[in-house]
Design a protein around this motif. Sequence first.
Motif, short mmCIF file in Angstrom:
data_model
loop_
_atom_site.label_atom_id
_atom_site.label_comp_id
_atom_site.label_asym_id
_atom_site.label_seq_id
_atom_site.Cartn_x
_atom_site.Cartn_y
_atom_site.Cartn_z
N ALA A 1 0.94 -1.21 0.02
CA ALA A 1 -0.07 -0.09 0.07
C ALA A 1 0.79 1.35 0.06
O ALA A 1 0.23 2.35 -0.18
N THR A 2 2.18 1.24 0.20
CA THR A 2 2.99 2.15 0.27
C THR A 2 4.08 2.34 -0.73
O THR A 2 4.19 1.54 -1.62
N ALA A 3 5.01 3.33 -0.64
CA ALA A 3 6.12 3.25 -1.40
C ALA A 3 5.88 3.95 -2.76
O ALA A 3 4.84 4.32 -3.17
N ALA A 4 6.88 4.16 -3.69
CA ALA A 4 6.87 4.89 -4.88
C ALA A 4 8.08 4.03 -5.94
O ALA A 4 8.83 3.51 -5.25
N PRO A 5 7.87 4.18 -7.17
CA PRO A 5 8.69 3.40 -7.91
C PRO A 5 10.10 3.84 -7.66
O PRO A 5 10.40 4.90 -7.71
N GLY A 6 11.19 2.80 -7.45
CA GLY A 6 12.40 3.13 -7.06
C GLY A 6 13.42 2.85 -8.35
O GLY A 6 12.89 2.13 -9.14
N PRO A 7 14.73 2.98 -8.54
CA PRO A 7 15.44 2.80 -9.30
C PRO A 7 15.82 1.35 -9.80
O PRO A 7 15.90 1.09 -10.79
N ALA A 8 15.25 0.50 -9.19
CA ALA A 8 15.89 -0.99 -9.20
C ALA A 8 14.49 -1.62 -9.88
O ALA A 8 14.13 -2.60 -10.21
N ASP A 9 13.06 -0.94 -9.85
CA ASP A 9 11.88 -1.43 -10.34
C ASP A 9 11.86 -1.22 -11.67
O ASP A 9 12.48 -0.41 -12.44
N LEU A 10 10.72 -2.08 -12.37
CA LEU A 10 10.42 -2.25 -13.82
C LEU A 10 8.91 -1.70 -14.12
O LEU A 10 8.27 -2.06 -12.98
N LEU A 11 8.62 -1.00 -14.77
CA LEU A 11 7.57 -0.75 -15.39
C LEU A 11 7.08 -1.35 -16.49
O LEU A 11 7.90 -1.18 -17.56
N VAL A 12 6.13 -1.93 -16.83
CA VAL A 12 5.53 -2.66 -17.82
C VAL A 12 4.36 -2.09 -18.43
O VAL A 12 3.20 -2.50 -17.91
N PRO A 13 4.22 -1.18 -19.47
CA PRO A 13 3.32 -0.79 -19.89
C PRO A 13 2.01 -1.73 -20.46
O PRO A 13 2.61 -2.79 -21.22
N LEU A 14 0.87 -1.78 -20.13
CA LEU A 14 -0.15 -2.73 -20.68
C LEU A 14 -0.80 -2.15 -21.82
O LEU A 14 -0.77 -0.87 -22.24
N ALA A 15 -1.12 -3.07 -22.88
CA ALA A 15 -1.89 -2.76 -23.93
C ALA A 15 -3.28 -2.61 -23.55
O ALA A 15 -3.99 -3.19 -22.91
N PRO A 16 -3.86 -1.26 -24.35
CA PRO A 16 -3.09 -0.32 -25.26
C PRO A 16 -2.34 0.54 -24.56
O PRO A 16 -2.93 1.06 -23.56
N ALA A 17 -1.02 0.97 -24.77
CA ALA A 17 -0.41 1.74 -24.41
C ALA A 17 -0.35 3.16 -25.07
O ALA A 17 -0.73 3.08 -26.47
N PRO A 18 0.06 4.37 -24.67
CA PRO A 18 -0.08 5.49 -25.38
C PRO A 18 0.89 5.36 -26.56
O PRO A 18 1.91 4.65 -26.58
N PRO A 19 0.79 6.40 -27.72
CA PRO A 19 1.72 5.96 -28.89
C PRO A 19 3.09 6.42 -28.52
O PRO A 19 3.45 7.19 -27.53
N GLY A 20 3.88 5.70 -29.12
CA GLY A 20 5.32 5.86 -28.87
C GLY A 20 5.94 4.97 -27.49
O GLY A 20 7.14 5.25 -27.33
N ILE A 21 4.93 4.57 -26.81
CA ILE A 21 5.34 3.59 -25.69
C ILE A 21 5.04 2.28 -26.00
O ILE A 21 3.89 1.81 -26.29
N ALA A 22 6.08 1.23 -25.91
CA ALA A 22 5.96 0.04 -26.28
C ALA A 22 5.33 -0.96 -25.12
O ALA A 22 5.55 -0.72 -24.05
N ALA A 23 3.97 -1.40 -25.63
CA ALA A 23 3.27 -2.20 -24.63
C ALA A 23 4.02 -3.63 -24.38
O ALA A 23 4.78 -4.05 -25.27
N ASP A 24 4.01 -4.18 -23.17
CA ASP A 24 4.49 -5.27 -22.89
C ASP A 24 5.90 -5.26 -22.55
O ASP A 24 6.65 -6.45 -22.67
N HIS A 25 6.69 -4.26 -22.94
CA HIS A 25 8.09 -4.10 -22.72
C HIS A 25 8.38 -3.58 -21.41
O HIS A 25 8.08 -2.61 -20.84
N PRO A 26 9.35 -4.16 -20.58
CA PRO A 26 9.64 -3.82 -19.37
C PRO A 26 10.72 -2.68 -19.28
O PRO A 26 11.98 -2.79 -19.84
N TYR A 27 10.27 -1.40 -18.78
CA TYR A 27 11.26 -0.37 -18.81
C TYR A 27 11.75 -0.22 -17.28
O TYR A 27 11.12 -0.38 -16.27
N GLN A 28 12.92 0.32 -17.43
CA GLN A 28 13.60 0.83 -16.08
C GLN A 28 12.90 2.03 -15.90
O GLN A 28 12.63 2.80 -16.66
N VAL A 29 12.69 2.31 -14.44
CA VAL A 29 12.02 3.56 -13.97
C VAL A 29 12.63 4.78 -14.53
O VAL A 29 12.05 5.68 -15.02
#
Length: 203
Positions: free
Chosen positions: A152-180
């Motif tokens: 329930a707490t915390a914020a994205p940290g440098p070691a975390d990954l963010l994976v945009p879910l489809a449909p993602a905004p134009p120019g951002i790859a869905a299903d691709h793990p990004y470093q924060v």
Amino acid sequence: MLRPSPAPAPALRSVLAALGSPTAVREARTPALRAAQGPLSPELPLPVHVLGVSGATPGTVLTTGQPPRTRLAGWRFLIRNGDRAIAAADTMLTPDGWSFSHFFEGPYIAATERALIQAEALVTPYQPRLLSVPELYMLTLWLDADTEADGATAAPGPADLLVPLAPAPPGIAADHPYQVADLLPVLSLRLAPPPLLGSAAPA
């Protein structure tokens, strides 16, 4: 490898009660849920965090030097029927505690399930969460590297990954793990308001 944080027991009970109510299921705006045959079970609970950007100075909230602000908006359960998730149930925190909010379906259901399966195959353990960016109509699977953190707490940290879910905004790859550090600056640019007419563009 995923190590999910347990959902609050009242949140799970509220979803089970809604699934057990013919009226709640019948009035749900999800054809798949109404047409389902066989048992329905809430699984894979994920805390849903919202990225806080409203009222912030453009270019400061999402920079790598300053942790982004997030707030817990609820817990989401995927509703499984047989071997697949056909809908989801959201819960919300009220003055009386966690309660059922609504059922829904759509492309994010399959996208969430797909991203979780991919993340489970990773060697590094992560705690799964969802991170919503309402201003961009964007939802990501947030893989928190701190598996012992309170979901329930915390914020994205440098070691975390963010994976945009489809449909993602134009120019951002869905299903691709990004470093924060790679994705948040992109979101910062997208969220920054345009310069006023007649003002100089930032250098």
